[in-house]
Scaffold this active site. Sequence first.
Site, PDB file in Angstrom:
ATOM      1  CB  SER A 471     -32.013  -6.385  28.905  1.00 34.70           C
ATOM      2  OG  SER A 471     -30.755  -7.044  28.914  1.00 34.70           O
ATOM      3  CG  ASP A 558     -33.438 -14.162  27.012  1.00 33.61           C
ATOM      4  OD1 ASP A 558     -32.718 -14.226  26.357  1.00 33.61           O
ATOM      5  OD2 ASP A 558     -34.079 -12.833  28.036  1.00 33.61           O
ATOM      6  CG  HIS A 590     -32.697 -10.564  25.455  1.00 30.43           C
ATOM      7  ND1 HIS A 590     -32.902 -10.766  27.031  1.00 30.43           N
ATOM      8  CD2 HIS A 590     -32.017  -9.519  25.431  1.00 30.43           C
ATOM      9  CE1 HIS A 590     -32.271 -10.012  27.609  1.00 30.43           C
ATOM     10  NE2 HIS A 590     -31.981  -8.863  26.963  1.00 30.43           N
TER      11      HIS A 590
END
Length: 645
Positions: A471, A558, A590
């Site tokens: 991320s 995601d 994600h």
Amino acid sequence: MAISGLIPRKTLFGNPDKASPQISPNGEYITFLAPVDGILNIWLAKSTDPDSAIPITQDSDRGIRFYGWTYTNEHIAYIQDIGGDENWHVYVVNIHTHQTKDLTPYDGVQARFQEISPKFSNDLLLSLNDRDPQLHDIYKVNINTGNRTLVQENDGFAGYITDDDFNVRFATRVTEDGGSELLEKAGDSFWKPFIEIGIEDTLTTSPIGFDDTGTILYLVDSRDRDTAALVSLNLQNGDTTLIAESPHADVSDTMVDPNNKNIQAVAFTHERKTWIFLDENVKKDLEYLESISQGEIEIVSQSFNDEIWIVAFVLDDGPVRFYKYNRPEQQASFLFTNRDSLTDVNLSNMHSTTIKSRDNFDLISYYTLPSESSNDSGIPDSPCPTVLLVHGGPWHRDTWGYSALHQMLSNRGYAVLSVNFRGSTGFGKAFINAANLEWGRNMHNDLIDAVNWAIDSRIADPSKIAIMGGSYGGYATLIGLTATPNVFACGIDIVGPSNLLTLINSIPPYWQPQIELWASRVGDHRTEQGRKLLSERSPLNYINNINKPLLIGQGANDPRVNQAESDQIVDAMNENGIPVTYVLYPDEGHGFVKPENNLSFFAVAEAFLSKHLNGSYEPIDDDFEGASVTVPTGASEIPGLKEAL
């Protein structure tokens, strides 16, 4: 180089034996997550006989990760999405019949828990965005029938604060300047301003609940101070009372009596977690528990009368040990560990340290040395190949404790460094606000300062340093290879954004009520100046600077960092003849939730690091079994990958 005697990846990244134990509100049952045919499901036993547990759910896909008891003492609620899309459904399972019911059977809708109350044992308060994808309305949903009643239609707020009576008491919204405000409900459709929170306090000030009378509101509050304290606000006369504070850290946790809602203890986490006790009996309980086992103590579940606790002892070099604790009898009985196999392997200690940034911020950091280099001094005999492991968020933080990734990398011969760079949470508002509009600049400078510390401390070999993260940590990896390409030998980006403009323009619709937070802290995509800044901080625009190997991992579903963020940088690198390996999972979002997928990715990552840092690795063998792994490009760049496919 591949050698024998390594800790198997499956030991570190496979399913836990047991996880997330909870006690039922009446104390009669204990539940936990454990595999059924390799898939995590909920198991149930009498609390007096935990060894007799049986599975009561039948999930056969992603596994259950988040669940909780309802106050019927006969139903357990849990959430599940499809392929990582984060459109959560709320399910309930009857512990006697094992029948499961989807309370939110709506496609493309995200359900959230709003309130679970002992006063409405047969109902849940849920929020759903089925009317408007950007806004979550609140419904009271019957556990037995699934029938729902609208409680609050969302008129444009980021969220609501509700109480045990299922009353909507306050609404929250982000203001145009990036601050926020709390509004009090004064009628069916009328809201009056209650608390204004400036942009400097937005990420460190928020309500956390009421007392049992509903007249006292508890808040984590950084207004008029740097670190966030715990305060109580009397809603009848407006008096504010300070409950607990620390000059070094924000409130990180609280212990609350489930019955009377009294605050029992407050935690603050600087380098390590410490508690301030408000209840002397609880303090005595914790003093007793400290004699039972080593590790940081976490009370992970409490019966409604607060007489039975589930207690976790967290170590950095071993499995979590869970106990059932009877408070009246002051007696703790061992339940299980989360991973028994960890007791049979040699794990490394995690060291905590404070690194000074170039502009004098304290960067609370954690590092693990290679297992063969560990010693009491915390410094290896000679500099090591090192992995800089960057956390996501960025409004998140690293903490001390067991980390499967730290342990795998340490076991393979690497030092591992995790840094709480500016913008990380828990260290006061000055530290978090110092990250405003500093993506790819001072936030990255903090990481470079930490790398230089590791080199100067003779921990890191300057020619063998990798950067890795997910991320925001994936973004930091891409910045590392584009802005400071000569610092790192290679990088691993997991679901990281490559273009901040396309990232913000593709956020999930239900993040839209908080767009001003992104505009004020990352960059405003609606203005020419903001777009210029976002473009300047986007690694995609500097791919020609990449001269070191890159591995990218991405989930196709995601909703936060779309697949396009990885696709576009991979395409650009391919067009420019820059080598890259791209690992894509069609059934993930994600991050990688399915153990088979997680295992397969770290098998690839381990081989990648071995090639470029010369550490040890366990060859890719049956790690792809059951995984959905695809490699659209670059399979030949990593030892054993092409053959495994």
